[in-house]
Write a protein that holds these residues in place. Structure first.
Motif, PDB file in Angstrom:
ATOM      1  N   GLN A  43       0.824  -1.215   0.000  1.00 18.46           N
ATOM      2  CA  GLN A  43       0.000   0.000   0.000  1.00 18.46           C
ATOM      3  C   GLN A  43       0.856   1.262   0.000  1.00 18.46           C
ATOM      4  O   GLN A  43       0.551   2.240  -0.689  1.00 18.46           O
ATOM      5  N   MET A  57       2.202   1.819  -3.441  1.00 12.84           N
ATOM      6  CA  MET A  57       1.169   2.304  -4.363  1.00 12.84           C
ATOM      7  C   MET A  57       0.922   3.804  -4.209  1.00 12.84           C
ATOM      8  O   MET A  57       0.421   4.453  -5.116  1.00 12.84           O
ATOM      9  N   ARG A 103       3.281   5.810  -4.057  1.00 12.41           N
ATOM     10  CA  ARG A 103       4.422   6.357  -4.792  1.00 12.41           C
ATOM     11  C   ARG A 103       5.259   7.362  -3.982  1.00 12.41           C
ATOM     12  O   ARG A 103       5.280   8.563  -4.269  1.00 12.41           O
ATOM     13  N   ASN A 110       2.680  -8.863  -6.579  1.00  7.87           N
ATOM     14  CA  ASN A 110       1.643  -7.855  -6.763  1.00  7.87           C
ATOM     15  C   ASN A 110       1.781  -7.247  -8.159  1.00  7.87           C
ATOM     16  O   ASN A 110       2.731  -6.505  -8.424  1.00  7.87           O
ATOM     17  N   ASP A 128       0.512  -4.839  -9.590  1.00  5.35           N
ATOM     18  CA  ASP A 128       0.462  -3.372  -9.681  1.00  5.35           C
ATOM     19  C   ASP A 128       1.790  -2.708  -9.292  1.00  5.35           C
ATOM     20  O   ASP A 128       2.012  -1.547  -9.611  1.00  5.35           O
ATOM     21  N   ILE A 129       2.654  -3.449  -8.609  1.00  3.17           N
ATOM     22  CA  ILE A 129       3.879  -2.836  -8.077  1.00  3.17           C
ATOM     23  C   ILE A 129       4.900  -2.479  -9.169  1.00  3.17           C
ATOM     24  O   ILE A 129       5.474  -1.384  -9.140  1.00  3.17           O
ATOM     25  N   VAL A 172       4.797   0.981 -10.555  1.00  2.00           N
ATOM     26  CA  VAL A 172       5.192   2.062  -9.637  1.00  2.00           C
ATOM     27  C   VAL A 172       6.611   2.545  -9.955  1.00  2.00           C
ATOM     28  O   VAL A 172       6.953   3.707  -9.750  1.00  2.00           O
TER      29      VAL A 172
END
Length: 416
Positions: free
Chosen positions: A94, A97, A99, A117, A119-120, A123
């Motif tokens: 989290q 995310m 940033r 993950n 989504d990482i 980043v």
């Protein structure tokens, strides 16, 4: 900070000019500021996250780097995140995310987050800087897989900065491959210790190490020593010694890898803040830690490799200050000490103490040692150690590193 150190003077302009940099310089020479200041300068011009990823080999070093980044970047409202093992991964994901400007991570944990993950990785798609601090350790064979994942997630046009106190074959190979593109700064003349460090030894039988240790620690105030780090070779010795000093009514914090991350941070905080004057540690504390009040390093166990000796004693006599290192040498350690002396090109001096005065406490120490040993049996340390060793061997086998590890040890012995 009134004027730049040599490593800062040479590397900062090159980093600001957009070059990759490999900087080799002694411990305590200001390497952290040499990469942190230009990164923060560029960040101030175009603030976004994640602007820089700093990879470092130990958790303690990661937290120290974060402290230094926050101090140097306080006027920028810097957002800095630490991503290391032993802490909650959901919270870390989290945090990433959101940033932050700078991420400071150990290789294993950042690799797991990037892998697990989806989504990482995005980043880090615009990350401008990758820093490998203590690069000789980070480029060690055990981190190959982790670094491969990290490199794949970062943009090709990033700047890569490597800083180390020691040159290794991995660094040499890297330098040869990138010599045309990277700036190489070397204030490195082999494994050297600083002139302001007083290096001594005590030649003693193994069974009176603890008696001599108590004697030296009880004389700290008379010797003008504010705080001391005692280095041991194993987590078991670290735990036993902490129980022994507790039994002898001496305040000390213990730092080793069997402890949870929160306990490790707590021990380091108590020592750095002056709540306890003594830190007992394995080599997890031998790299990079900068605690200005450390006036004495004791090598309770002699390290296997001269490079580890140089890193240990480098915890004192930093940034031009004076310091003292005392090594406990038994019959079995003589060859190791001779190797160390040959590498650092200095002879250790004899530590002056009166044997009859030291041995006056032998009965008290032996009684305390028996109690400490029983306490260690009661707290289940041996069972934990056995389970941890099995898990470590399993992990190494899964990564195919058991064979590489034994080859590396043989190479290390040959090199030393």
């Amino acid at each position: 900070m009134k004027k730049p150190t040599p490593v800062q003077h040479h590397c900062i302009p090159r980093i600001l000019a957009g070059q990759d940099v490999l900087g080799l310089a002694q411990t305590g020479s200001g390497k952290t500021a040499a990469f942190a200041l230009p990164i923060l300068h560029r960040l101030a011009e175009d603030p976004y996250g994640v602007f820089a990823l700093v990879v470092t080999p130990t958790r303690e070093l990661a937290y120290q780097l974060a402290e230094q980044f926050r101090a140097l970047g306080s006027c920028l409202n810097l957002r800095c995140a630490v991503v290391v093992g032993g802490m909650d991964m959901i919270n870390q994901a989290q945090t990433l995310m959101r940033r932050p400007h700078v991420v400071i991570a150990t290789p294993g944990r950042i690799k797991v987050l990037m892998d697990e993950n989806p989504d990482i990785p995005a980043v880090f798609s615009k990350t401008k800087f990758l820093v490998l601090d203590e690069a000789d350790r980070v480029l060690d064979v055990g981190f190959e897989e982790e670094l491969r994942v990290v490199f794949q997630c970062l943009p090709k046009n990033r700047q890569t900065l490597l800083f180390s106190a020691t040159m290794t074959s991995n660094l040499q190979t890297l330098l040869e491959h990138s010599a045309n593109r990277a700036y190489f700064y070397e204030a490195y003349e082999g494994l050297k210790t600083v002139e302001s460090l007083n290096q001594q030894y005590v030649f003693i039988p193994k069974n009176v190490k603890d008696v001599y240790l108590l004697h030296i620690l009880s004389k700290m105030e008379d010797m003008g020593i504010r705080s001391a780090i005692i280095f041991v070779s194993t987590c078991r010795s670290c735990h036993l010694l902490s129980l022994l000093l507790e039994e002898l009514d001496l305040e000390a914090a213990a730092l080793h890898s069997f402890k949870s991350q929160s306990l490790r941070l707590s021990a380091l905080h108590r020592f750095k803040s002056g709540q306890v004057p003594v830190l007992i540690a394995t080599d997890v504390a031998s790299r990079g830690l900068d605690i200005p009040t450390v006036d004495l390093v004791i090598n309770y166990d002699i390290p296997r490799y001269p490079s580890d000796y140089v890193h240990r004693v480098g915890r004192t006599a930093r940034a031009g200050r004076g310091g003292q290192a005392v090594s406990f040498v038994t019959e079995k350690d003589v060859d190791l000490i001779h190797q160390i002396e040959a590498v650092i090109e200095k002879q250790l001096e004899k530590f002056d103490c009166k044997e009859n005065e030291v041995l006056a406490d032998i009965t008290k120490v032996y009684k305390a040692k028996r109690v400490a040993t029983m306490k260690m049996v009661d707290d289940g340390f041996e069972e934990k150690a056995k389970a941890r060793k099995e898990q470590k061997l399993k992990t190494l086998a899964e990564k195919g590193l058991l064979q590489k590890r034994s080859k590396k040890r043989r190479r290390g012995r040959a090199a030393d």
